[in-house]
Design a protein around this motif. Sequence first.
Motif, PDB file in Angstrom:
ATOM      1  N   GLY A  29     -30.952 -39.210  34.062  1.00 42.82           N
ATOM      2  CA  GLY A  29     -31.542 -37.991  34.607  1.00 42.82           C
ATOM      3  C   GLY A  29     -30.609 -37.247  35.537  1.00 42.82           C
ATOM      4  O   GLY A  29     -30.472 -36.023  35.449  1.00 42.82           O
ATOM      5  N   THR A  30     -29.945 -37.964  36.432  1.00 41.85           N
ATOM      6  CA  THR A  30     -29.062 -37.302  37.386  1.00 41.85           C
ATOM      7  C   THR A  30     -27.798 -36.760  36.729  1.00 41.85           C
ATOM      8  O   THR A  30     -27.215 -35.791  37.210  1.00 41.85           O
ATOM      9  CB  THR A  30     -28.676 -38.255  38.537  1.00 41.85           C
ATOM     10  OG1 THR A  30     -28.187 -39.483  37.983  1.00 41.85           O
ATOM     11  CG2 THR A  30     -29.872 -38.545  39.420  1.00 41.85           C
ATOM     12  N   ASP A  80     -23.808 -38.407  43.645  1.00 41.53           N
ATOM     13  CA  ASP A  80     -22.548 -37.941  43.062  1.00 41.53           C
ATOM     14  C   ASP A  80     -22.726 -37.509  41.609  1.00 41.53           C
ATOM     15  O   ASP A  80     -21.912 -36.734  41.081  1.00 41.53           O
ATOM     16  CB  ASP A  80     -21.482 -39.036  43.160  1.00 41.53           C
ATOM     17  CG  ASP A  80     -21.049 -39.301  44.597  1.00 41.53           C
ATOM     18  OD1 ASP A  80     -21.295 -38.429  45.454  1.00 41.53           O
ATOM     19  OD2 ASP A  80     -20.499 -40.387  44.860  1.00 41.53           O
ATOM     20  N   ASN A  81     -23.766 -38.020  40.960  1.00 46.30           N
ATOM     21  CA  ASN A  81     -24.028 -37.630  39.564  1.00 46.30           C
ATOM     22  C   ASN A  81     -24.561 -36.201  39.454  1.00 46.30           C
ATOM     23  O   ASN A  81     -24.425 -35.555  38.413  1.00 46.30           O
ATOM     24  CB  ASN A  81     -25.071 -38.557  38.936  1.00 46.30           C
ATOM     25  CG  ASN A  81     -24.509 -39.913  38.570  1.00 46.30           C
ATOM     26  OD1 ASN A  81     -23.300 -40.104  38.551  1.00 46.30           O
ATOM     27  ND2 ASN A  81     -25.392 -40.862  38.284  1.00 46.30           N
ATOM     28  N   ILE A  82     -25.213 -35.727  40.509  1.00 45.81           N
ATOM     29  CA  ILE A  82     -25.949 -34.460  40.448  1.00 45.81           C
ATOM     30  C   ILE A  82     -25.003 -33.264  40.498  1.00 45.81           C
ATOM     31  O   ILE A  82     -24.112 -33.199  41.333  1.00 45.81           O
ATOM     32  CB  ILE A  82     -26.971 -34.369  41.604  1.00 45.81           C
ATOM     33  CG1 ILE A  82     -27.995 -35.496  41.489  1.00 45.81           C
ATOM     34  CG2 ILE A  82     -27.663 -33.017  41.607  1.00 45.81           C
ATOM     35  CD1 ILE A  82     -28.911 -35.611  42.698  1.00 45.81           C
ATOM     36  N   THR A  83     -25.225 -32.316  39.599  1.00 47.94           N
ATOM     37  CA  THR A  83     -24.487 -31.054  39.605  1.00 47.94           C
ATOM     38  C   THR A  83     -25.421 -29.957  40.110  1.00 47.94           C
ATOM     39  O   THR A  83     -26.532 -29.800  39.604  1.00 47.94           O
ATOM     40  CB  THR A  83     -24.004 -30.693  38.191  1.00 47.94           C
ATOM     41  OG1 THR A  83     -23.141 -31.727  37.709  1.00 47.94           O
ATOM     42  CG2 THR A  83     -23.251 -29.373  38.196  1.00 47.94           C
ATOM     43  N   ALA A  84     -24.977 -29.207  41.119  1.00 53.32           N
ATOM     44  CA  ALA A  84     -25.802 -28.148  41.701  1.00 53.32           C
ATOM     45  C   ALA A  84     -25.056 -26.821  41.652  1.00 53.32           C
ATOM     46  O   ALA A  84     -23.839 -26.775  41.795  1.00 53.32           O
ATOM     47  CB  ALA A  84     -26.180 -28.489  43.144  1.00 53.32           C
ATOM     48  N   VAL A  85     -25.802 -25.742  41.441  1.00 54.69           N
ATOM     49  CA  VAL A  85     -25.243 -24.382  41.451  1.00 54.69           C
ATOM     50  C   VAL A  85     -26.075 -23.533  42.397  1.00 54.69           C
ATOM     51  O   VAL A  85     -27.239 -23.838  42.677  1.00 54.69           O
ATOM     52  CB  VAL A  85     -25.230 -23.765  40.038  1.00 54.69           C
ATOM     53  CG1 VAL A  85     -24.314 -24.537  39.118  1.00 54.69           C
ATOM     54  CG2 VAL A  85     -26.643 -23.706  39.457  1.00 54.69           C
ATOM     55  N   SER A  86     -25.502 -22.467  42.877  1.00 56.54           N
ATOM     56  CA  SER A  86     -26.184 -21.601  43.831  1.00 56.54           C
ATOM     57  C   SER A  86     -27.420 -20.952  43.203  1.00 56.54           C
ATOM     58  O   SER A  86     -27.393 -20.559  42.027  1.00 56.54           O
ATOM     59  CB  SER A  86     -25.237 -20.515  44.338  1.00 56.54           C
ATOM     60  OG  SER A  86     -25.921 -19.601  45.173  1.00 56.54           O
ATOM     61  N   THR A 144     -25.641 -16.663  35.266  1.00 55.76           N
ATOM     62  CA  THR A 144     -25.906 -18.047  35.656  1.00 55.76           C
ATOM     63  C   THR A 144     -27.412 -18.309  35.630  1.00 55.76           C
ATOM     64  O   THR A 144     -28.201 -17.380  35.435  1.00 55.76           O
ATOM     65  CB  THR A 144     -25.358 -18.300  37.072  1.00 55.76           C
ATOM     66  OG1 THR A 144     -26.091 -17.486  38.004  1.00 55.76           O
ATOM     67  CG2 THR A 144     -23.875 -17.961  37.156  1.00 55.76           C
ATOM     68  N   PRO A 145     -27.846 -19.557  35.835  1.00 59.63           N
ATOM     69  CA  PRO A 145     -29.285 -19.851  35.829  1.00 59.63           C
ATOM     70  C   PRO A 145     -30.092 -19.009  36.820  1.00 59.63           C
ATOM     71  O   PRO A 145     -31.271 -18.736  36.587  1.00 59.63           O
ATOM     72  CB  PRO A 145     -29.334 -21.336  36.201  1.00 59.63           C
ATOM     73  CG  PRO A 145     -28.046 -21.883  35.699  1.00 59.63           C
ATOM     74  CD  PRO A 145     -27.045 -20.803  35.930  1.00 59.63           C
ATOM     75  N   SER A 146     -29.468 -18.592  37.928  1.00 57.44           N
ATOM     76  CA  SER A 146     -30.203 -17.768  38.889  1.00 57.44           C
ATOM     77  C   SER A 146     -30.620 -16.440  38.263  1.00 57.44           C
ATOM     78  O   SER A 146     -31.643 -15.860  38.644  1.00 57.44           O
ATOM     79  CB  SER A 146     -29.355 -17.520  40.139  1.00 57.44           C
ATOM     80  OG  SER A 146     -28.221 -16.724  39.854  1.00 57.44           O
ATOM     81  N   ASP A 191     -30.609 -26.304  41.172  1.00 49.15           N
ATOM     82  CA  ASP A 191     -30.222 -25.269  42.123  1.00 49.15           C
ATOM     83  C   ASP A 191     -29.827 -25.900  43.450  1.00 49.15           C
ATOM     84  O   ASP A 191     -30.100 -27.076  43.714  1.00 49.15           O
ATOM     85  CB  ASP A 191     -31.356 -24.262  42.311  1.00 49.15           C
ATOM     86  CG  ASP A 191     -32.529 -24.830  43.071  1.00 49.15           C
ATOM     87  OD1 ASP A 191     -32.469 -24.884  44.316  1.00 49.15           O
ATOM     88  OD2 ASP A 191     -33.522 -25.225  42.432  1.00 49.15           O
ATOM     89  N   SER A 192     -29.204 -25.117  44.301  1.00 47.67           N
ATOM     90  CA  SER A 192     -28.635 -25.626  45.539  1.00 47.67           C
ATOM     91  C   SER A 192     -29.673 -26.098  46.550  1.00 47.67           C
ATOM     92  O   SER A 192     -29.318 -26.738  47.542  1.00 47.67           O
ATOM     93  CB  SER A 192     -27.763 -24.538  46.185  1.00 47.67           C
ATOM     94  OG  SER A 192     -28.443 -23.285  46.216  1.00 47.67           O
TER      95      SER A 192
END
Length: 574
Positions: A356-357, A129-135, A238-240, A363-364
């Motif tokens: 860390g998390t 639940d701590n982790i944030t992910a983006v496409s 975005t990071p991508s 990324d996704s």
Amino acid sequence: MDAQSRGRANDIDPADQWVLNPNTGEYELRLTPSAPQSAVPGPRRSTPRGNAGAVRSRTAVPEAPGRQVPPQRRRRGVPEEPLPGRRGRRPVKKKGKAKKVLLWTGGTMAFVLVAAAGGAYLYIKHLNDNITAVSDDGASTGGFDKDKAINILLIGTDKRTGKGNTKYGDSGSVGHADTTILLHLSKDRSNATALSIPRDLITDIPDCPTQQADGSEKVIAGTSNVRFNTSLGQDDRTPSCTARTVTELTGIKPDDFMVADFNAVKTLTTAVGGVDVCLGKDINDPDSHLNLKKGMQHIAGETALAFVRTRHAVGFGGDLSRITLQQQFLSALMRKLKSNSTLTDPTKMVKIAEAGTKALTVDSNLDSIGKLKDLGLEMGKLNPKNLTFTTVPVIDNPAEKVHATVVLNPNTAQPVFDAIKNDVSFTAVKEKKKKEAAAVAARLKGTKSAASEVRVRILNGGAVAGSAQAELNYLQNDAGVLKSENAGNAPATQAKTTLEYAPDQADQARRLAAILGLSGSQLKPGKSVTNDQGLPAITLTLGKDFPGAGNSYSAATKAPDVDKTTADKVECAK
């Protein structure tokens, strides 16, 4: 110390219950058998006054009301547990197991150690639940592979978010790719290269298909001859988009990417208990708020952030000088993470997992603690002395009278990119590896038959359709290999092209290797096969790396001579 002596019956910190399992080399969460608890840290409840005598020891077996519970039977083949109050026999420490505990050492401005243990479901869910992910928007390879070399793009953004961070620079900035490192881990995990990309490097940013919040896709138009750091944040990139820019610049497509902000440095260095860095002179930089004396210094939190951000007080006062400081900092942090003081401290491991998390955006394809753990196990195999830090070779921008930006060095930048693409180590290879490399190289040495004597079958094992016929045409019409034939598709696809031959066909194999530019590792001593005429032949199987008919496979086998340092060395900032 039992729960009663703490003064609270349920005041048991999960961090105190993480223990090292000598059989797996991983930390496991051991909960009190008499009182099942959530593994997620939460509000602590005090024992009501006058009921302290009801508090049981952590190893006690609860009794049912009105009857005595018989002692637990010992199962066959299971070692007997020590009685409460007695010290059990210590497990035998197995050599090398501690290395498995180090799950991942890598990061943009801070390396991250993720500690996850089987059986602690609730705590793992908490970390997830701590982790944030983006496409990843298709900008990556789709995720790292345990059986291949790994390329992770690490991005540090200067977006001013979080407590106390608005004092740094422009508080209203959407952020840039302020610090970018392409981390390459070799296929055999014996070495790694951390390539820093200057933020002020002039480059082209390609069009970036980007997933929007509503699930639709928007293509953000690319721009030419702009600073690399504008690949993130600017124009809603975005990071991508930074990942696509790196691929455009280096020819290397990242497997995954991670993004860290200012808080990452502060929280992670605090979690590990700080790191030791060396200063070659006193530094007092009002811009970064760094004020330290010459010599070895122990830094964490705000001071660590100031250290990686300072630039005016070191070197030539530019971004390239700051990159050197960041590389020194990452080396110090990696040494701390690999130290016994970290690996054997369960409380510290849990704090690092939490920090860390929370600090990273991934990324996704890397959106769970399980995936991070798998990546960490691959990274944990690395020895710090074989992690090389270097920077993309650049020169001052010749188009500027007052130099503010840089461009690629036309002579040395491409060889660096090629070395990484070809999995070439920038550090000295161990003696065993040297012997193995020498044995492989020896396959190319010796007599070579005439091209007209080479009898070869060509299979397509992963190249584009029609490649086997195209290579056949080249060999027959341009290279003089007349005894060649197209044998169709191989039974399975493969990443690299191979040439298999019997011992008495080595001279033919060497001739074909010379024509095609094959390396010794692509030559596979084995057995001959029979061609359409019933005669013995060698087998050329074209892999996904097929460069095209008539193009050479020749690749760099030695890293170029560039400025570099390794993670095991203590460097002093000047």
